[in-house]
Design an enzyme around this catalytic site. Structure first.
Site, mmCIF file in Angstrom:
data_model
loop_
_atom_site.group_PDB
_atom_site.id
_atom_site.type_symbol
_atom_site.label_atom_id
_atom_site.label_comp_id
_atom_site.label_asym_id
_atom_site.label_seq_id
_atom_site.Cartn_x
_atom_site.Cartn_y
_atom_site.Cartn_z
ATOM 1 N N ASP A 123 0.770 -1.241 0.000
ATOM 2 C CA ASP A 123 0.000 0.000 0.000
ATOM 3 C C ASP A 123 0.803 1.296 0.000
ATOM 4 O O ASP A 123 0.534 2.199 -0.776
ATOM 5 C CB ASP A 123 -0.948 0.008 1.199
ATOM 6 C CG ASP A 123 -2.024 -1.050 1.091
ATOM 7 O OD1 ASP A 123 -1.750 -2.111 0.496
ATOM 8 O OD2 ASP A 123 -3.133 -0.840 1.597
ATOM 9 N N LYS A 124 1.745 1.451 0.916
ATOM 10 C CA LYS A 124 2.461 2.723 1.015
ATOM 11 C C LYS A 124 3.842 2.667 0.382
ATOM 12 O O LYS A 124 4.504 3.694 0.267
ATOM 13 C CB LYS A 124 2.598 3.137 2.495
ATOM 14 C CG LYS A 124 1.277 3.219 3.237
ATOM 15 C CD LYS A 124 0.264 4.102 2.516
ATOM 16 C CE LYS A 124 -1.105 4.026 3.135
ATOM 17 N NZ LYS A 124 -1.732 2.700 3.059
ATOM 18 N N CYS A 195 -2.660 -8.290 -1.776
ATOM 19 C CA CYS A 195 -4.004 -8.860 -1.635
ATOM 20 C C CYS A 195 -4.774 -8.836 -2.950
ATOM 21 O O CYS A 195 -4.711 -7.873 -3.710
ATOM 22 C CB CYS A 195 -4.771 -8.134 -0.542
ATOM 23 S SG CYS A 195 -4.061 -8.387 1.094
ATOM 24 N N SER A 517 -9.474 1.545 3.459
ATOM 25 C CA SER A 517 -8.693 0.523 2.787
ATOM 26 C C SER A 517 -9.208 0.366 1.368
ATOM 27 O O SER A 517 -10.374 0.623 1.078
ATOM 28 C CB SER A 517 -8.837 -0.799 3.542
ATOM 29 O OG SER A 517 -8.460 -1.882 2.730
#
Length: 611
Positions: A123-124, A195, A517
Site C-alpha cells: 500500500d504505502k 491482496c 482501505s
C-alpha cells in the site's frame, strides 16, 4: 551532456577514499565510469506482498551487470496495512509513505546513484517510492512483486472466491459459525503477493503502468507465476538503456518528470476511475504530483470522474473477479485501450520502454495485437497452491477473456456504469472535497439522507457498531482521524466491514476525515477536507444532525442552520479543537508527522510553509 552523478564519488584523486570503499563492496577497476544503479528493494517477512522479494533485488542486479551497469541494492521499510489494521499500528501506515520517500532520497543522494529500479508492492511502498522517483528525477523503472492469487473454498457445496475482506467480515458476523469463519480465514490469503482484489496495493501498481513508469503487466501478472520473472529481468536491462539515453545522449525524455507529465497523471486517474480503484490512490497521486511539480488537484479528479465510465469491477466491488481475472482480460493495457478507443486517454505520453502510450497499447492490448506471445502472457493464471515463493507455477488459462460486453473488462458501450468508479463530493461539510468509491456503492443508496451518529475515533466507532448503537438510516461520522487529527489518517476497513457483519452495509453511510482501505465498499466517504483537526465543519457535527448525500450530483451537505453552526464554532474555538473522550497514546514521531501534515485534498503531504 549530463555527467554521471556517481562520478562525484568515483572520479579524481580526492575521491580515493570513496573508491576504496566502493572496491570493498566488490567493484572492480572497470566498474568506475559505469552507471551505478540503485536497486531499491522492500523485502520483509512481515508482509505477504513482500515476503517473496528477498531474491528479486539480486535478480535485477545481475541483469543490470550483464547490460553494462553497476547494481547496488538497499531496502526500505514496508508496513502491512492489513496486519496494522484495527489497532494503533494503523497510525503508522500513511506516515511510512513519507519515510520511505525520504529514505530513498537519502540513500540515492548520499551515494550519488545514477538511476533506480524500484521493487515495490504494497500500500504505502509504491507511493513512497513513486514520490522519491519524481523528487529525484533520475531514470527509474518500477517493478512490483505482483498480486496474490484469490482464495477459494467450498461452502454449501459451492466453490467460492475469497480475499482478506471476507475473513474480516465473516470473522465479526455473529451468524457465522466458528468452523466456517476459521475455514474462510485459512483460505482467504493463499499465496505471496499483494491482496488479490483491486485494493490499494494493486491499484497503485496498475497506475504505474498508466503513468508510464513500469512495464506492461506490472499491475496484474500474479506474484506466483513464472511469467513475472521476465518483468524483473527486463527492468534490469531497460534501466541501463535509459541511463545510456540520458547520460550519453542527453535525452531528457527518459526522466520520470518527462514521463509522468500532467497528461500522464490524467491518464492514471482515468484508469483509476475506470477500474474502480482504491480511494487511497487519490491521496497518493496528489502527493506524487506535488513531487513532480505537476499541477494536478482535486478539481482534475472531479473533472475526470464526470467523464470516465466504470469499465471493470473487481473485488471488493464484486466477488466475481479478482486481479487474476483482470490479467486474463488483458491487464491494464486492455483497460487503457478501451479508454483510448473512447477518446478518454492522452495517448501521446511516453513510457519507460521509449514508446508512446498509443504505441504501447497497439503492441500489448489483446484486442489489437495478434502476437501470440502477448496472448500467452495474459493467459497466465492461478495454480491454487499455497506458497510464499515467486515464479513457482506456470498455469495458463485456455483462452484470454476478450468479452468486452459481459467480461471482466468492458468497452465504453457496455460499461458497468457510464459514471466512473470514483467520485469527488463537495458541500458545506467538505469544502475542499471528499472521495467515495462509487463502484462499491449499491445503486439504491446513491442518494442518502440520514441522521448523524458521531464518534471521535475509529475505536469508538467499532465499539458502537458491534455494540448495536448504529442503526439503519444512520450516517456514521468518524472524525479526528485525518492526517493531523489521528495523527496518521487511519484506514477504516474494520468499521465498514463490521457494518456489513451487522447487516447494515446497504442501510448506512459512513463519513470520515480518515481514509479507507482499498478493500472497502459500500457508502463509505473518506478524506473529508478540511479535517476536524484543521477546523473542518465535520468537527461541528452532533448526533441527530441530518446529512444529505447525493452522489449523482456530487453533493454532500450538513443540514443545520448557519446560525447554529456559527454558535457551535464559537463554542469550539473557546475550548480548542480537541477530540473528546479519546485516550490515545501518540509517539513523538507521529506528533511530528501530524504537525507538518496537510489535509487529504493536498495528498496529506508535508506543509512546506511550516519549514
Amino acid at each position: 551532456m549530463p555527467k554521471l552523478r556517481s562520478a562525484t564519488s568515483t572520479q579524481g584523486r580526492n575521491m580515493a577514499g570513496a573508491r576504496a570503499l566502493w572496491r570493498a563492496t566488490g567493484m572492480k577497476e572497470n566498474d568506475f565510469g559505469k552507471p551505478i544503479i540503485a536497486v531499491v528493494n522492500s523485502f520483509t517477512q512481515f508482509v505477504p506482498g513482500h515476503v517473496h522479494l528477498k531474491d528479486m533485488g539480486q535478480l535485477v542486479a545481475e541483469q543490470i551487470e550483464k547490460a553494462g551497469g553497476v547494481a547496488k541494492e538497499f531496502n526500505t521499510i514496508a508496513v502491512d496495512d492489513g496486519i496494522a489494521m484495527g489497532h494503533g499500528g494503523m497510525l503508522y501506515s500513511l506516515p511510512s509513505r513519507d519515510l520511505i520517500a525520504d529514505s530513498v532520497e537519502y540513500m540515492v543522494n548520499a551515494h550519488c546513484a545514477d538511476a533506480m529500479v524500484c521493487i515495490s508492492n504494497c500500500d504505502k511502498i509504491t507511493p513512497g517510492m513513486l514520490m522519491a522517483a519524481l523528487r529525484l528525477n533520475i531514470p527509474t523503472i518500477f517493478v512490483s512483486g505482483g498480486p496474490m492469487e484469490a482464495g477459494k473454498t467450498k461452502l454449501s457445496d459451492q466453490i467460492i472466491k475469497l480475499d482478506l475482506v471476507d475473513a474480516m467480515i465473516q470473522g465479526a458476523n455473529p451468524n457465522v459459525s466458528d468452523e466456517v469463519s476459521d475455514q474462510i480465514e485459512r483460505s482467504a490469503c493463499p499465496t505471496c503477493g499483494s491482496c488479490s482484489g483491486m485494493f490499494t496495493a494493486n491499484s497503485m501498481n496498475c497506475l504505474t503502468e498508466a503513468l508510464g513508469l513500469s512495464l506492461p503487466g506490472n499491475g496484474s501478472c500474479l506474484a506466483t507465476h513464472a511469467d513475472r520473472k521476465q518483468l524483473f529481468l527486463d527492468a534490469g536491462t531497460q534501466i541501463v538503456e535509459l541511463c545510456k539515453k540520458y547520460y550519453e545522449q542527453d535525452d531528457l525524455s527518459v526522466l520520470p518528470r518527462s514521463i509522468a507529465t500532467k497528461a500522464a497523471f490524467d491518464n492514471a486517474m482515468s484508469l483509476d476511475i475506470a477500474m474502480g480503484g482504491s480511494t487511497n490512490t487519490v491521496l497518493h497521486l496528489l502527493a506524487a504530483a506535488q513531487e513532480a511539480e505537476v499541477d494536478f488537484t482535486m478539481a482534475d479528479i472531479d473533472r475526470l470522474s464526470r467523464q470516465v465510465p466504470c469499465l471493470s469491477k473487481v473485488a471488493p466491488n464484486t466477488q466475481k473477479y479478482h486481479m487474476e481475472d483482470v490479467h486474463r482480460a488483458g491487464g491494464i493495457m486492455a483497460i487503457l485501450g478501451e479508454l483510448d478507443r473512447a477518446g478518454l486517454l492522452n495517448n501521446q505520453t511516453r513510457t519507460v520502454l521509449g514508446l508512446s502510450l498509443a504505441e504501447q497499447i497497439a503492441k500489448y492490448d489483446i484486442m489489437l495485437t495478434k502476437d501470440e506471445a502477448v496472448h500467452k502472457f495474459f493467459r497466465a493464471g492461478p495454480a491454487g497452491i499455497r506458497t510464499t515463493k515467486a515464479f513457482s507455477q506456470d498455469t495458463r488459462w485456455d483462452t484470454v477473456d476478450d468479452d468486452r460486453q459481459n467480461g471482466c473488462i468492458r468497452s465504453k458501450e457496455f460499461a458497468y456504469s457510464q459514471d466512473g468508479g470514483l467520485a469527488m463530493l463537495s458541500g458545506n461539510i467538505a469544502l475542499d472535497g471528499c472521495i467515495v468509491k462509487t463502484a462499491g456503492v449499491d445503486e439504491a443508496i446513491l442518494k442518502f439522507k440520514g441522521e448523524a451518529i458521531v464518534f471521535e475515533s475509529q475505536e469508538d466507532a467499532v465499539a458502537g457498531i458491534l455494540g448495536g448503537k448504529v442503526r439503519a438510516g444512520h450516517v456514521v461520522v468518524i472524525r479526528y482521524e485525518g492526517p493531523k487529527g489521528g495523527p496518521g489518517m487511519q484506514e477504516m476497513l474494520y468499521p465498514t466491514s463490521y457494518l456489513k457483519s451487522m447487516g447494515l452495509g446497504k442501510a448506512c453511510a459512513l463519513l470520515t476525515d480518515g481514509r479507507f482501505s482499498g478493500g472497502t465498499s459500500g457508502l463509505s466517504i473518506g478524506h473529508c477536507s478540511p479535517e476536524a483537526a484543521a477546523g473542518g465543519l465535520i468537527g461541528l457535527v452532533k448526533d441527530g444532525d441530518t446529512i444529505e448525500i447525493d452522489i449523482p450530483n456530487r453533493k454532500i451537505e450538513l443540514v443545520v442552520p448557519e446560525a447554529e453552526l456559527a454558535q457551535r464554532r464559537a463554542e469550539q474555538d473557546a475550548k480548542g479543537w480537541k477530540p473528546a473522550n479519546r485516550e490515545r497514546e501518540v509517539s513523538f514521531a507521529l506528533k511530528v508527522y501530524g504537525h507538518f501534515a496537510t489535509s487529504a485534498d493536498k495528498g496529506a503531504v508535508r506543509d512546506k510553509s511550516k519549514i
